[in-house]
Design a protein around this motif. Sequence first.
Motif, short mmCIF file in Angstrom:
data_model
loop_
_atom_site.label_atom_id
_atom_site.label_comp_id
_atom_site.label_asym_id
_atom_site.label_seq_id
_atom_site.Cartn_x
_atom_site.Cartn_y
_atom_site.Cartn_z
N ALA A 188 5.67 41.09 -7.65
CA ALA A 188 4.93 40.63 -5.98
C ALA A 188 5.40 40.31 -5.02
CB ALA A 188 4.07 39.54 -6.43
N HIS A 189 6.61 39.35 -5.39
CA HIS A 189 7.71 38.49 -4.50
C HIS A 189 8.91 38.96 -4.59
CE1 HIS A 189 4.51 35.86 -3.24
NE2 HIS A 189 4.43 35.71 -4.59
N ARG A 190 9.55 40.41 -5.71
CA ARG A 190 10.60 40.28 -5.52
C ARG A 190 11.76 40.84 -4.05
NH1 ARG A 190 11.70 43.48 -10.36
NH2 ARG A 190 10.71 41.77 -11.68
N ALA A 191 10.73 41.84 -3.20
CA ALA A 191 11.96 42.29 -2.09
C ALA A 191 11.20 41.47 -0.59
CB ALA A 191 11.12 43.32 -2.34
N HIS A 192 10.54 40.15 -1.20
CA HIS A 192 10.50 39.38 -0.24
C HIS A 192 11.16 38.38 0.03
CE1 HIS A 192 5.55 39.74 -1.29
NE2 HIS A 192 5.93 41.04 -0.87
N ALA A 193 11.45 38.24 1.81
CA ALA A 193 12.62 37.48 2.08
C ALA A 193 12.43 36.07 1.32
CB ALA A 193 12.72 37.46 3.78
N MET A 194 13.04 35.06 1.08
CA MET A 194 13.13 33.81 0.37
C MET A 194 13.87 32.72 1.85
SD MET A 194 11.01 34.22 -1.92
CE MET A 194 10.03 35.82 -2.95
N LEU A 195 13.50 31.59 1.26
CA LEU A 195 13.92 30.53 1.82
C LEU A 195 13.61 29.36 1.01
CD1 LEU A 195 13.29 30.39 5.96
CD2 LEU A 195 15.45 30.91 4.55
N PRO A 196 15.07 28.48 0.67
CA PRO A 196 14.95 26.99 0.07
C PRO A 196 13.78 26.22 1.14
CG PRO A 196 17.76 28.19 0.59
CD PRO A 196 16.49 28.70 1.14
N VAL A 197 12.52 25.30 0.83
CA VAL A 197 12.54 24.79 0.93
C VAL A 197 12.37 24.09 2.30
CG1 VAL A 197 10.62 22.59 0.76
CG2 VAL A 197 11.06 25.04 -1.35
N GLN A 198 13.92 23.75 1.89
CA GLN A 198 14.40 22.21 2.67
C GLN A 198 14.43 23.42 4.28
OE1 GLN A 198 13.91 19.60 2.68
NE2 GLN A 198 13.46 19.61 1.02
N ASP A 199 15.31 25.18 4.36
CA ASP A 199 15.83 25.60 4.91
C ASP A 199 14.06 25.70 5.67
OD1 ASP A 199 17.87 25.22 3.94
OD2 ASP A 199 18.25 27.45 3.59
N ALA A 200 13.29 26.10 4.97
CA ALA A 200 12.09 26.29 5.64
C ALA A 200 11.08 25.92 6.85
CB ALA A 200 10.64 26.91 4.76
N VAL A 201 11.99 23.77 5.80
CA VAL A 201 10.71 22.90 6.80
C VAL A 201 11.66 22.34 8.27
CG1 VAL A 201 10.71 20.02 6.40
CG2 VAL A 201 10.00 21.85 4.44
N GLN A 202 12.96 23.00 8.11
CA GLN A 202 13.35 22.89 9.20
C GLN A 202 13.73 24.06 10.24
OE1 GLN A 202 15.43 20.60 9.58
NE2 GLN A 202 14.88 19.30 7.78
N GLU A 203 13.37 25.07 9.53
CA GLU A 203 12.83 26.20 10.54
C GLU A 203 10.91 25.78 10.90
OE1 GLU A 203 11.41 30.61 9.80
OE2 GLU A 203 13.29 29.92 9.30
N PHE A 204 10.37 25.42 10.44
CA PHE A 204 8.70 24.91 11.00
C PHE A 204 8.96 23.89 11.88
CE2 PHE A 204 7.90 27.93 7.10
CZ PHE A 204 6.99 29.12 8.35
N LYS A 205 10.19 23.29 11.70
CA LYS A 205 10.37 21.13 12.02
C LYS A 205 9.99 22.36 13.82
CE LYS A 205 11.00 17.89 10.55
NZ LYS A 205 11.94 16.29 9.99
N GLY A 206 11.64 22.63 13.31
CA GLY A 206 11.93 23.51 15.31
C GLY A 206 11.00 23.50 16.08
N GLN A 207 10.31 24.93 15.07
CA GLN A 207 8.92 25.64 15.68
C GLN A 207 7.80 24.36 16.32
OE1 GLN A 207 7.61 29.25 13.31
NE2 GLN A 207 9.34 29.90 12.98
N ILE A 208 7.50 23.91 15.46
CA ILE A 208 6.68 23.06 15.63
C ILE A 208 6.91 22.28 17.02
CG2 ILE A 208 5.35 20.68 15.15
CD1 ILE A 208 5.25 22.25 12.38
N GLN A 209 8.42 21.86 16.85
CA GLN A 209 8.84 21.05 18.00
C GLN A 209 8.19 21.89 19.63
OE1 GLN A 209 9.22 17.73 18.09
NE2 GLN A 209 9.13 17.07 16.32
N ALA A 210 8.61 22.53 19.42
CA ALA A 210 8.92 24.10 20.50
C ALA A 210 7.72 23.93 21.38
CB ALA A 210 9.47 24.96 20.56
N ARG A 211 6.64 24.53 20.12
CA ARG A 211 5.29 24.27 20.48
C ARG A 211 5.37 23.09 21.04
NH1 ARG A 211 3.91 28.27 15.85
NH2 ARG A 211 4.67 30.12 16.62
#
Length: 98
Positions: free
Chosen positions: A52-75
């Motif tokens: 179900a996920h083998r071909a999907h793009a993945m990120l470690p949780v900490q990287d995802a948190v930082q990415e979303f934190k930046g998006q939330i701050q911008a919004r």
Amino acid sequence: ARVLEIAKRLSLRAARGETVEEEGCERHREPLNVFCKDDGAFICVICRESRAHRAHAMLPVQDAVQEFKGQIQARLQALKKDRDKLLELREAEMRRSW
């Protein structure tokens, strides 16, 4: 949205004085330490290797948190600017009506 949902649940539990346990995979009871970008969900390493996920793009949780934190701050900044503009318009309208 899922990141915010999890953060809200954890902060509500902490505010009530409940012990905050780390959420795990419902299927495998493993820690959720990978973020599947395609599904927008946190998954465990066992799920990551599944078909179900083998071909999907993945990120470690900490990287995802930082990415979303930046998006939330911008919004948040954009929303603050919009709020300030609306408050200025409201104030001008109130002055005009007086």
